[in-house]
Design a protein around this motif. Structure first.
Motif, PDB file in Angstrom:
ATOM      1  N   TRP A   1       0.870  -1.185   0.000  1.00  0.00           N
ATOM      2  CA  TRP A   1       0.000   0.000   0.000  1.00  0.00           C
ATOM      3  C   TRP A   1       0.896   1.221   0.000  1.00  0.00           C
ATOM      4  O   TRP A   1       1.525   1.524   1.007  1.00  0.00           O
ATOM      5  N   GLU A   2       0.965   1.890  -1.122  1.00  0.00           N
ATOM      6  CA  GLU A   2       1.817   3.086  -1.188  1.00  0.00           C
ATOM      7  C   GLU A   2       1.013   4.316  -0.853  1.00  0.00           C
ATOM      8  O   GLU A   2      -0.145   4.441  -1.248  1.00  0.00           O
ATOM      9  N   HIS A   3       1.636   5.225  -0.129  1.00  0.00           N
ATOM     10  CA  HIS A   3       1.013   6.544   0.066  1.00  0.00           C
ATOM     11  C   HIS A   3       1.564   7.417  -1.052  1.00  0.00           C
ATOM     12  O   HIS A   3       2.755   7.749  -1.056  1.00  0.00           O
ATOM     13  N   GLU A   4       0.723   7.776  -1.968  1.00  0.00           N
ATOM     14  CA  GLU A   4       1.197   8.440  -3.195  1.00  0.00           C
ATOM     15  C   GLU A   4       2.239   9.535  -2.985  1.00  0.00           C
ATOM     16  O   GLU A   4       3.278   9.529  -3.633  1.00  0.00           O
ATOM     17  N   PRO A   5       1.990  10.515  -2.097  1.00  0.00           N
ATOM     18  CA  PRO A   5       2.974  11.593  -1.986  1.00  0.00           C
ATOM     19  C   PRO A   5       4.347  11.096  -1.536  1.00  0.00           C
ATOM     20  O   PRO A   5       5.368  11.650  -1.955  1.00  0.00           O
TER      21      PRO A   5
ATOM     22  N   LYS B   1       2.491  21.466  10.660  1.00  0.00           N
ATOM     23  CA  LYS B   1       2.003  20.618  11.746  1.00  0.00           C
ATOM     24  C   LYS B   1       0.968  19.632  11.218  1.00  0.00           C
ATOM     25  O   LYS B   1       0.168  19.984  10.354  1.00  0.00           O
ATOM     26  N   VAL B   2       0.964  18.422  11.750  1.00  0.00           N
ATOM     27  CA  VAL B   2      -0.159  17.514  11.564  1.00  0.00           C
ATOM     28  C   VAL B   2      -1.248  18.022  12.513  1.00  0.00           C
ATOM     29  O   VAL B   2      -0.911  18.394  13.645  1.00  0.00           O
ATOM     30  N   PRO B   3      -2.517  18.116  12.173  1.00  0.00           N
ATOM     31  CA  PRO B   3      -3.196  17.604  10.990  1.00  0.00           C
ATOM     32  C   PRO B   3      -3.192  18.530   9.767  1.00  0.00           C
ATOM     33  O   PRO B   3      -3.604  18.117   8.695  1.00  0.00           O
ATOM     34  N   PHE B   4      -2.717  19.778   9.950  1.00  0.00           N
ATOM     35  CA  PHE B   4      -2.834  20.706   8.813  1.00  0.00           C
ATOM     36  C   PHE B   4      -2.104  20.174   7.590  1.00  0.00           C
ATOM     37  O   PHE B   4      -2.557  20.310   6.454  1.00  0.00           O
ATOM     38  N   LEU B   5      -0.962  19.542   7.837  1.00  0.00           N
ATOM     39  CA  LEU B   5      -0.189  18.961   6.736  1.00  0.00           C
ATOM     40  C   LEU B   5      -1.067  18.020   5.921  1.00  0.00           C
ATOM     41  O   LEU B   5      -1.141  18.123   4.697  1.00  0.00           O
ATOM     42  N   CYS B   6      -1.762  17.132   6.620  1.00  0.00           N
ATOM     43  CA  CYS B   6      -2.583  16.125   5.940  1.00  0.00           C
ATOM     44  C   CYS B   6      -3.767  16.789   5.243  1.00  0.00           C
ATOM     45  O   CYS B   6      -4.190  16.385   4.162  1.00  0.00           O
ATOM     46  N   GLN B   7      -4.264  17.830   5.884  1.00  0.00           N
ATOM     47  CA  GLN B   7      -5.478  18.452   5.356  1.00  0.00           C
ATOM     48  C   GLN B   7      -5.234  19.315   4.132  1.00  0.00           C
ATOM     49  O   GLN B   7      -6.176  19.768   3.498  1.00  0.00           O
ATOM     50  N   ASN B   8      -3.969  19.510   3.763  1.00  0.00           N
ATOM     51  CA  ASN B   8      -3.710  20.118   2.456  1.00  0.00           C
ATOM     52  C   ASN B   8      -4.317  19.259   1.368  1.00  0.00           C
ATOM     53  O   ASN B   8      -4.701  19.753   0.318  1.00  0.00           O
ATOM     54  N   CYS B   9      -4.330  17.969   1.609  1.00  0.00           N
ATOM     55  CA  CYS B   9      -4.773  17.042   0.571  1.00  0.00           C
ATOM     56  C   CYS B   9      -6.033  16.264   0.962  1.00  0.00           C
ATOM     57  O   CYS B   9      -6.745  15.795   0.098  1.00  0.00           O
ATOM     58  N   HIS B  10      -6.261  16.096   2.246  1.00  0.00           N
ATOM     59  CA  HIS B  10      -7.420  15.311   2.695  1.00  0.00           C
ATOM     60  C   HIS B  10      -8.377  16.206   3.464  1.00  0.00           C
ATOM     61  O   HIS B  10      -7.967  16.834   4.428  1.00  0.00           O
TER      62      HIS B  10
ATOM     63  N   SER C   1      -0.186   5.311  11.330  1.00  0.00           N
ATOM     64  CA  SER C   1       1.215   5.402  11.751  1.00  0.00           C
ATOM     65  C   SER C   1       2.195   5.022  10.648  1.00  0.00           C
ATOM     66  O   SER C   1       3.331   5.466  10.655  1.00  0.00           O
ATOM     67  N   SER C   2       1.756   4.219   9.678  1.00  0.00           N
ATOM     68  CA  SER C   2       2.685   3.828   8.607  1.00  0.00           C
ATOM     69  C   SER C   2       2.518   4.782   7.427  1.00  0.00           C
ATOM     70  O   SER C   2       2.152   4.388   6.335  1.00  0.00           O
ATOM     71  N   ILE C   3       2.807   6.031   7.715  1.00  0.00           N
ATOM     72  CA  ILE C   3       2.444   7.085   6.776  1.00  0.00           C
ATOM     73  C   ILE C   3       3.263   7.041   5.482  1.00  0.00           C
ATOM     74  O   ILE C   3       2.886   7.614   4.467  1.00  0.00           O
ATOM     75  N   HIS C   4       4.390   6.337   5.531  1.00  0.00           N
ATOM     76  CA  HIS C   4       5.214   6.268   4.314  1.00  0.00           C
ATOM     77  C   HIS C   4       4.849   5.096   3.420  1.00  0.00           C
ATOM     78  O   HIS C   4       5.422   4.941   2.345  1.00  0.00           O
ATOM     79  N   GLY C   5       3.874   4.275   3.874  1.00  0.00           N
ATOM     80  CA  GLY C   5       3.483   3.103   3.085  1.00  0.00           C
ATOM     81  C   GLY C   5       3.434   1.893   4.001  1.00  0.00           C
ATOM     82  O   GLY C   5       4.074   1.876   5.052  1.00  0.00           O
ATOM     83  N   SER C   6       2.637   0.896   3.608  1.00  0.00           N
ATOM     84  CA  SER C   6       2.462  -0.251   4.485  1.00  0.00           C
ATOM     85  C   SER C   6       2.539  -1.556   3.701  1.00  0.00           C
ATOM     86  O   SER C   6       2.107  -1.635   2.553  1.00  0.00           O
ATOM     87  N   ASN C   7       3.095  -2.565   4.366  1.00  0.00           N
ATOM     88  CA  ASN C   7       3.115  -3.901   3.769  1.00  0.00           C
ATOM     89  C   ASN C   7       2.185  -4.855   4.512  1.00  0.00           C
ATOM     90  O   ASN C   7       2.179  -6.053   4.263  1.00  0.00           O
ATOM     91  N   HIS C   8       1.411  -4.303   5.431  1.00  0.00           N
ATOM     92  CA  HIS C   8       0.478  -5.145   6.179  1.00  0.00           C
ATOM     93  C   HIS C   8      -0.742  -5.442   5.302  1.00  0.00           C
ATOM     94  O   HIS C   8      -1.232  -4.552   4.607  1.00  0.00           O
ATOM     95  N   PRO C   9      -1.232  -6.703   5.326  1.00  0.00           N
ATOM     96  CA  PRO C   9      -2.368  -7.063   4.474  1.00  0.00           C
ATOM     97  C   PRO C   9      -3.539  -6.086   4.611  1.00  0.00           C
ATOM     98  O   PRO C   9      -4.188  -5.757   3.627  1.00  0.00           O
ATOM     99  N   SER C  10      -3.791  -5.623   5.843  1.00  0.00           N
ATOM    100  CA  SER C  10      -4.887  -4.668   5.979  1.00  0.00           C
ATOM    101  C   SER C  10      -4.349  -3.264   6.307  1.00  0.00           C
ATOM    102  O   SER C  10      -4.890  -2.558   7.141  1.00  0.00           O
TER     103      SER C  10
END
Ligand code: HEC
Ligand code: HEC
Ligand code: HEC
Ligand code: HEC
Ligand code: HEC
Ligand code: HEC
Ligand code: HEC
Ligand code: HEC
Ligand code: HEC
Ligand code: HEC
Length: 305
Positions: free
Chosen positions: A218-222, A245-254, A290-299
């Motif tokens: 699961w890649e996080h596109e950015p 700051k988080v959450p503002f950082l995330c809210q640029n896109c979400h 927490s795995s904001i850079h991408g995840s290899n967990h099935p879910s």
């Protein structure tokens, strides 16, 4: 030497005009009669550097010595000047003098042509009219710009913004010699934008942060696209060199309404979303994602694991 009324002759053409006979017979010894460690500008430390090597046939000392860089001495070394007479000038590298940068650099490149051929020509330092001698000190035992712990100062003398950033709360360890600007930038030019050492921003970061490379199920596109979308590699006042700051950082896109991705404040405790808001109180997006850079967990599709 050119008459005062005439336009300033360029040093390289001066070099060409002066004959071999204009070089001194005794090389450095000629100069050292007047220039030594007690002069206004101490010169002797050059003998402790590679340019002072007597065994390397390519070194200045094995060639025209001081004059390999400063040009033939001609009348400059005259013992007595007549009243009102000016000492004939030598080629100087000091910043701010009138000798064109390209001509100063041509002197260095006459011996360092390999470097010239690699990336220098067309690099932003070359086109930005930076002289080799703006960065390199020749008459010192150790050239400050080549010491990583001093690069913030030396590179930063021209790049104020990056120097200031390096003093912020969260930074790369640039001050202690563990890292330098040159871990990420090639000052002589590179194939990439911004003189980066690798082809892209991400490849530059992966050189040390290999665990962020993936591949991830699961890649996080950015994150796959450009680390600098969220991080300022020169330093920031947010933790982890985040640009915001988080959450503002995330809210640029979400910014989906209803989901906790909305900024939290106490007013929302009384909204229909009260329960989720309560959950969020005092937490940040990355507490759950927490795995904001991408995840290899099935879910891990939502980067929660
Ligand atoms: C007879 C004394 C004397 C000798 C020999 C001499 N210089 Fe100088 N040089 C000076 C003085 C004095 C200055 C300061 C310039 C001035 O105020 O005229 C100077 C200045 C310079 C400068 C600064 C740039 C300039 O033109 O002002 C350079 C570079 C330099 N000398 C290099 C050399 C080199 C290389 C040699 C040997 C090939 C040499 N000098 C031999 C006296 C000398
Ligand atoms: C007459 C030839 C010659 C000229 C002119 C010359 N260099 Fe060099 N330079 C050398 C040689 C030879 C070395 C040693 C190379 C090596 O050992 O790999 C060297 C090494 C260097 C180094 C590395 C020093 C180190 O300790 O590893 C730097 C930096 C450098 N030169 C910059 C310059 C600059 C800047 C100029 C112009 C102001 C210049 N050079 C002019 C021949 C020259
Ligand atoms: C923007 C600053 C800057 C400029 C301009 C610059 N250099 Fe350098 N140079 C450096 C730094 C920093 C290093 C050390 C690189 C490292 O350790 O990775 C270096 C290393 C060197 C070296 C030794 C290592 C090598 O790569 O061979 C030589 C020789 C050299 N420079 C010559 C030159 C010459 C000649 C010029 C002009 C054509 C020049 N430099 C222009 C910053 C600069
Ligand atoms: C490899 C090239 C090189 C060689 C060889 C060299 N110099 Fe220099 N010299 C420079 C550069 C570049 C500067 C500018 C300051 C610096 O980088 O340290 C300079 C600065 C100077 C200055 C001060 C000039 C000013 O602008 O005020 C003097 C004087 C001088 N050198 C004399 C000498 C003497 C004497 C020798 C021989 C013992 C010598 N240089 C050998 C490159 C060289
Ligand atoms: C950890 C890697 C890294 C380090 C260390 C680093 N940089 Fe950078 N630098 C970058 C990246 C990546 C960019 C491109 C950013 C972008 O385009 O968003 C960049 C861009 C730049 C730019 C261009 C800025 C612009 O607005 O175009 C300059 C100038 C610069 N860096 C200077 C420096 C200086 C000076 C230092 C040392 C004090 C330094 N950098 C240390 C990674 C680094
Ligand atoms: C004497 C001043 C000076 C010094 C010292 C200097 N730079 Fe630069 N640098 C410049 C100039 C001028 C430019 C071109 C800027 C422009 O066009 O806006 C530049 C551009 C850059 C860029 C941006 C490249 C791009 O393509 O946008 C980076 C990265 C950079 N320098 C890094 C460094 C690093 C690393 C050092 C130290 C090893 C350094 N600089 C030392 C003057 C300097
Ligand atoms: C030369 C190696 C190197 C390169 C290249 C590099 N880093 Fe780093 N990075 C480090 C080191 C060392 C640390 C400090 C680790 C520590 O303190 O535990 C660090 C820390 C970080 C941190 C965490 C800072 C904190 O306060 O927790 C972030 C974020 C970071 N780097 C992002 C980047 C980005 C983005 C790039 C590419 C533009 C990059 N790094 C390139 C070596 C590097
Ligand atoms: C979408 C925004 C975003 C992007 C893009 C991003 N990061 Fe991060 N990064 C973060 C956040 C948020 C944190 C802080 C995590 C925390 O608070 O636990 C962080 C923390 C870090 C850390 C320090 C903690 C750790 O996990 O090791 C490093 C190193 C790092 N990032 C490197 C990178 C690299 C390298 C890239 C590019 C491949 C990158 N980041 C891209 C948001 C991002
Ligand atoms: C530069 C824009 C950008 C930033 C900043 C950013 N994201 Fe994303 N994010 C995206 C894109 C693009 C996607 C993938 C597109 C999609 O599925 O909606 C994505 C996907 C996600 C997903 C999975 C969504 C899904 O539907 O599968 C989560 C969870 C997420 N991001 C959380 C965060 C968090 C938490 C932050 C802050 C630390 C953040 N993002 C910062 C652009 C961004
Ligand atoms: C309390 C834990 C928690 C926090 C804090 C949190 N999230 Fe989520 N987020 C979730 C869960 C659980 C999902 C999965 C919802 C689903 O699968 O329907 C999710 C899903 C998402 C998605 C995927 C699209 C969607 O709406 O379902 C995005 C994007 C996202 N979150 C972004 C953020 C951002 C940005 C923040 C910070 C402002 C944040 N989240 C804070 C738990 C959290």
């Amino acid at each position: 030497m050119a008459d005062a009324a005439e336009p300033q002759a360029s040093p390289v053409s001066t070099l060409e005009l002066k004959q071999a006979a204009d070089y001194s017979k005794d090389g450095a010894d000629t100069c050292l009669g007047c220039h030594d460690e007690d002069s206004a500008f101490p010169v002797l430390s050059i003998f402790k550097t590679k340019h002072g090597s007597r065994t390397d046939p390519h070194s200045p000392l094995a060639q025209y010595q001081c004059e390999s860089c400063h040009g033939p001495v001609g009348e400059h070394g005259k013992k007595r000047l007549r009243k009102g007479e000016n000492r004939e000038a030598m080629i100087t590298f000091t910043r701010g003098n009138e000798i064109p940068v390209a001509e100063k650099n041509a002197i260095c490149s006459s011996c360092h042509e390999q470097l010239d051929k690699r990336h220098w020509a067309g690099s932003s330092h070359q086109t930005g009219e930076v002289a080799c001698s703006d960065c390199h000190k020749i008459h010192v035992k150790e050239d400050p710009i080549r010491l990583k712990q001093l690069q913030v100062q030396v590179c930063g003398s021209c790049h104020q913004a990056e120097k200031l950033a390096s003093k912020r709360f969260s930074t790369h360890p640039l001050e202690y010699g563990q890292m330098g600007c040159t871990d990420c930038h090639s000052p002589h030019g590179s194939n990439a934008d911004k003189l980066l050492v690798a082809d892209t921003i991400n490849d530059t970061c992966f050189g040390c942060h290999a665990e962020k490379r993936g591949p991830f199920a699961w890649e996080h596109e950015p994150a796959s696209e450009n680390c600098a979308l969220c991080h300022n590699p020169h330093g920031s006042n947010q933790p982890a060199m985040l640009t915001q700051k988080v959450p503002f950082l995330c809210q640029n896109c979400h910014s989906s309404a209803g989901h906790p991705s909305l900024a939290q404040d106490s007013s929302r405790l009384s909204t229909p979303y009260a329960s989720s808001s309560a959950l969020l109180l005092g937490r940040s997006c990355t507490n759950c994602h927490s795995s904001i850079h991408g995840s290899n967990h099935p879910s891990g599709s939502r980067f929660q694991r």
